[in-house]
Design a protein around this motif. Structure first.
Motif, PDB file in Angstrom:
ATOM      1  N   ASP A 123       0.830  -1.204   0.000  1.00 17.54           N
ATOM      2  CA  ASP A 123       0.000   0.000   0.000  1.00 17.54           C
ATOM      3  C   ASP A 123       0.871   1.264   0.000  1.00 17.54           C
ATOM      4  N   ALA A 124       1.465   1.565  -1.131  1.00 16.29           N
ATOM      5  CA  ALA A 124       2.353   2.728  -1.220  1.00 16.29           C
ATOM      6  C   ALA A 124       1.625   4.028  -0.891  1.00 16.29           C
ATOM      7  N   ASP A 125       0.393   4.154  -1.362  1.00 18.86           N
ATOM      8  CA  ASP A 125      -0.334   5.408  -1.166  1.00 18.86           C
ATOM      9  C   ASP A 125      -0.567   5.738   0.306  1.00 18.86           C
ATOM     10  N   ASN A 126      -0.559   4.749   1.177  1.00 18.85           N
ATOM     11  CA  ASN A 126      -0.743   4.994   2.605  1.00 18.85           C
ATOM     12  C   ASN A 126       0.536   4.791   3.407  1.00 18.85           C
ATOM     13  N   SER A 127       1.661   4.715   2.734  1.00 16.16           N
ATOM     14  CA  SER A 127       2.955   4.577   3.403  1.00 16.16           C
ATOM     15  C   SER A 127       3.552   5.951   3.643  1.00 16.16           C
ATOM     16  N   ARG A 128       3.921   6.228   4.889  1.00 16.10           N
ATOM     17  CA  ARG A 128       4.547   7.516   5.221  1.00 16.10           C
ATOM     18  C   ARG A 128       5.781   7.762   4.361  1.00 16.10           C
ATOM     19  N   PHE A 129       6.555   6.719   4.156  1.00 18.49           N
ATOM     20  CA  PHE A 129       7.777   6.841   3.376  1.00 18.49           C
ATOM     21  C   PHE A 129       7.481   7.335   1.957  1.00 18.49           C
ATOM     22  N   TYR A 130       6.520   6.720   1.307  1.00 15.82           N
ATOM     23  CA  TYR A 130       6.183   7.104  -0.071  1.00 15.82           C
ATOM     24  C   TYR A 130       5.630   8.526  -0.134  1.00 15.82           C
ATOM     25  N   LYS A 131       4.783   8.890   0.807  1.00 18.66           N
ATOM     26  CA  LYS A 131       4.160  10.218   0.801  1.00 18.66           C
ATOM     27  C   LYS A 131       5.179  11.337   0.936  1.00 18.66           C
ATOM     28  N   TYR A 132       6.291  11.072   1.641  1.00 17.68           N
ATOM     29  CA  TYR A 132       7.259  12.128   1.936  1.00 17.68           C
ATOM     30  C   TYR A 132       8.588  11.957   1.220  1.00 17.68           C
ATOM     31  N   LEU A 133       8.595  11.286   0.086  1.00 23.95           N
ATOM     32  CA  LEU A 133       9.814  11.184  -0.712  1.00 23.95           C
ATOM     33  C   LEU A 133      10.205  12.567  -1.221  1.00 23.95           C
ATOM     34  N   PRO A 134      11.506  12.822  -1.377  1.00 20.61           N
ATOM     35  CA  PRO A 134      11.914  14.100  -1.959  1.00 20.61           C
ATOM     36  C   PRO A 134      11.291  14.282  -3.344  1.00 20.61           C
ATOM     37  N   GLY A 135      10.575  15.368  -3.489  1.00 15.77           N
ATOM     38  CA  GLY A 135       9.856  15.635  -4.739  1.00 15.77           C
ATOM     39  C   GLY A 135       8.361  15.484  -4.572  1.00 15.77           C
ATOM     40  N   LYS A 136       7.931  14.649  -3.626  1.00 11.50           N
ATOM     41  CA  LYS A 136       6.494  14.469  -3.365  1.00 11.50           C
ATOM     42  C   LYS A 136       6.068  15.313  -2.167  1.00 11.50           C
ATOM     43  N   GLY A 137       6.579  15.027  -1.006  1.00 14.60           N
ATOM     44  CA  GLY A 137       6.159  15.760   0.183  1.00 14.60           C
ATOM     45  C   GLY A 137       7.309  16.277   1.018  1.00 14.60           C
ATOM     46  N   HIS A 138       8.515  15.883   0.687  1.00 12.93           N
ATOM     47  CA  HIS A 138       9.712  16.245   1.440  1.00 12.93           C
ATOM     48  C   HIS A 138      10.517  17.203   0.574  1.00 12.93           C
ATOM     49  N   HIS A 139      10.421  18.508   0.849  1.00 13.28           N
ATOM     50  CA  HIS A 139      11.018  19.513  -0.023  1.00 13.28           C
ATOM     51  C   HIS A 139      12.177  20.221   0.664  1.00 13.28           C
ATOM     52  N   ASP A 140      12.915  20.969  -0.115  1.00 10.37           N
ATOM     53  CA  ASP A 140      14.037  21.778   0.361  1.00 10.37           C
ATOM     54  C   ASP A 140      15.074  20.941   1.100  1.00 10.37           C
ATOM     55  N   VAL A 141      15.361  19.764   0.560  1.00 15.21           N
ATOM     56  CA  VAL A 141      16.344  18.890   1.196  1.00 15.21           C
ATOM     57  C   VAL A 141      17.606  18.746   0.357  1.00 15.21           C
ATOM     58  N   GLY A 142      17.670  19.422  -0.761  1.00 15.60           N
ATOM     59  CA  GLY A 142      18.859  19.363  -1.589  1.00 15.60           C
ATOM     60  C   GLY A 142      18.798  18.334  -2.702  1.00 15.60           C
ATOM     61  N   ILE A 143      17.847  17.425  -2.641  1.00 13.81           N
ATOM     62  CA  ILE A 143      17.684  16.443  -3.722  1.00 13.81           C
ATOM     63  C   ILE A 143      16.209  16.310  -4.049  1.00 13.81           C
ATOM     64  N   THR A 144      15.938  15.919  -5.265  1.00  9.85           N
ATOM     65  CA  THR A 144      14.592  15.556  -5.695  1.00  9.85           C
ATOM     66  C   THR A 144      14.738  14.268  -6.482  1.00  9.85           C
TER      67      THR A 144
END
Length: 131
Positions: A90-111
């Motif tokens: 269930d990727a859509d409900n995985s915290r990890f998938y939701k906050y990948l750089p480019g999706k929900g985790h921004h300004d981290v130096g990588i996308t």
């Protein structure tokens, strides 16, 4: 004494207002990847954690090492992710998938690229196996 306090106060406010790390958002970090942008990987293409996912995670170890969870260093990443951050199948409900750089985790130096995100999504939806 009042004059010194005023100088310190004005200096502090000036530093606070004008000491932003980025004058602009670096190119690429303002991009938001949506699920519509992520290509589907067929179920017949088995995604390997060790050969396909871990190399992607290696980009993140500048921050996500022993001091910031999840620890994404090789040898630690699988146990750090599953099941705390990854909901297998269930990727859509995985915290990890939701906050990948480019999706929900921004300004981290990588996308991550859409292809990298697609691989991670497929790996999770295929059961998040340690293969």
């Amino acid at each position: 004494m009042k004059k010194l306090l005023q100088i310190v106060l004005i200096s502090s406010l000036s530093l606070l207002c004008f000491s932003c790390y980025y004058d602009e958002i670096p190119e690429g970090l303002d991009t938001v990847i949506t699920d519509d942008d992520v290509p589907e990987i067929p179920d017949t293409q088995v995604v390997s954690f060790s050969t396909e996912i871990q190399p992607i995670l290696n980009q993140c170890t500048g921050c996500h090492a022993a001091n910031i969870n999840p620890d994404l260093r090789e040898g630690n990443s699988y146990n750090a992710l599953v099941p705390t951050y990854v909901t297998a199948d269930d990727a859509d409900n995985s915290r990890f998938y939701k906050y990948l750089p480019g999706k929900g985790h921004h300004d981290v130096g990588i996308t991550l690229s859409v292809d990298e995100i697609a691989l991670i999504k497929a790996w999770i939806n295929q059961g998040a196996k340690d293969n």
